[in-house]
Design an enzyme around this catalytic site. Sequence first.
Site, mmCIF file in Angstrom:
data_model
loop_
_atom_site.group_PDB
_atom_site.id
_atom_site.type_symbol
_atom_site.label_atom_id
_atom_site.label_comp_id
_atom_site.label_asym_id
_atom_site.label_seq_id
_atom_site.Cartn_x
_atom_site.Cartn_y
_atom_site.Cartn_z
ATOM 1 N N CYS A 181 0.806 -1.224 0.000
ATOM 2 C CA CYS A 181 0.000 0.000 0.000
ATOM 3 C C CYS A 181 0.840 1.275 0.000
ATOM 4 O O CYS A 181 0.321 2.361 -0.231
ATOM 5 C CB CYS A 181 -0.972 0.008 1.180
ATOM 6 S SG CYS A 181 -0.197 0.253 2.785
ATOM 7 N N HIS A 223 -1.925 11.438 15.767
ATOM 8 C CA HIS A 223 -2.421 10.660 14.622
ATOM 9 C C HIS A 223 -1.323 9.755 14.089
ATOM 10 O O HIS A 223 -0.199 10.196 13.855
ATOM 11 C CB HIS A 223 -2.884 11.628 13.528
ATOM 12 C CG HIS A 223 -3.274 10.965 12.264
ATOM 13 N ND1 HIS A 223 -4.466 10.287 12.115
ATOM 14 C CD2 HIS A 223 -2.637 10.877 11.064
ATOM 15 C CE1 HIS A 223 -4.546 9.818 10.877
ATOM 16 N NE2 HIS A 223 -3.445 10.163 10.227
ATOM 17 N N HIS A 246 -4.522 4.688 9.896
ATOM 18 C CA HIS A 246 -5.837 4.053 9.960
ATOM 19 C C HIS A 246 -5.658 2.541 10.036
ATOM 20 O O HIS A 246 -4.596 2.018 9.685
ATOM 21 C CB HIS A 246 -6.671 4.418 8.722
ATOM 22 C CG HIS A 246 -7.066 5.852 8.696
ATOM 23 N ND1 HIS A 246 -6.245 6.832 8.191
ATOM 24 C CD2 HIS A 246 -8.191 6.475 9.133
ATOM 25 C CE1 HIS A 246 -6.857 8.009 8.323
ATOM 26 N NE2 HIS A 246 -8.030 7.812 8.884
ATOM 27 N N ASP A 251 -8.427 -5.564 5.846
ATOM 28 C CA ASP A 251 -7.944 -6.267 4.660
ATOM 29 C C ASP A 251 -6.512 -6.781 4.848
ATOM 30 O O ASP A 251 -5.760 -6.925 3.905
ATOM 31 C CB ASP A 251 -8.044 -5.376 3.417
ATOM 32 C CG ASP A 251 -7.219 -4.094 3.535
ATOM 33 O OD1 ASP A 251 -6.531 -3.887 4.558
ATOM 34 O OD2 ASP A 251 -7.264 -3.294 2.590
ATOM 35 N N ARG A 300 -5.041 -4.583 8.955
ATOM 36 C CA ARG A 300 -3.890 -3.872 8.373
ATOM 37 C C ARG A 300 -3.847 -2.484 8.982
ATOM 38 O O ARG A 300 -4.639 -1.617 8.647
ATOM 39 C CB ARG A 300 -3.997 -3.767 6.851
ATOM 40 C CG ARG A 300 -2.877 -2.925 6.229
ATOM 41 C CD ARG A 300 -2.922 -2.931 4.710
ATOM 42 N NE ARG A 300 -4.190 -2.480 4.171
ATOM 43 C CZ ARG A 300 -4.460 -1.216 3.807
ATOM 44 N NH1 ARG A 300 -3.554 -0.275 3.916
ATOM 45 N NH2 ARG A 300 -5.659 -0.910 3.322
ATOM 46 N N CYS A 315 -2.343 0.732 8.776
ATOM 47 C CA CYS A 315 -1.651 1.507 7.739
ATOM 48 C C CYS A 315 -1.143 2.778 8.428
ATOM 49 O O CYS A 315 -1.929 3.672 8.748
ATOM 50 C CB CYS A 315 -2.646 1.818 6.623
ATOM 51 S SG CYS A 315 -1.928 2.665 5.229
#
Length: 134
Positions: A68, A104, A107, A111, A120, A122
């Site tokens: 990704c 932050h 996310h 998947d 996952r 990310c």
Amino acid sequence: MDKKYSINKTEAEWRKELSAEEYYVLRQKGTERPYTGRFDLHFEDGDYHCKACNAKLFESGHKFESGCGWPSFDQAVEGAIEYIRDTSHGMIRTETVCANCGSHLGHVFNDGPKETTGQRYCINSISIDFDPED
């Protein structure tokens, strides 16, 4: 961010401690461009910590190559992540923030590898730091 965390600093204090890009991602919920972060294809043994407060977030044994463009993990350290419903950008996602300071991270999606957790995480490389295993 109105919630109280173990680490509470003013935005002025965060701005002093973080680079402009780190502040944008960690405190303003920005995102680094895919395939540009130093931890995307990083697979050394050790632990990943919050760049803002150094809390341990992920262990290298849970990192995997998702393709990704951002570092991906199938599991976080228990209690290290706070999950927030994110409806920005016309979609419904689950934001991950450091449970210690509220910064932050990225996310989490459903998947990930089915043979492990199916998740996952990310994560922006700029949101984390790495501590190699001794």
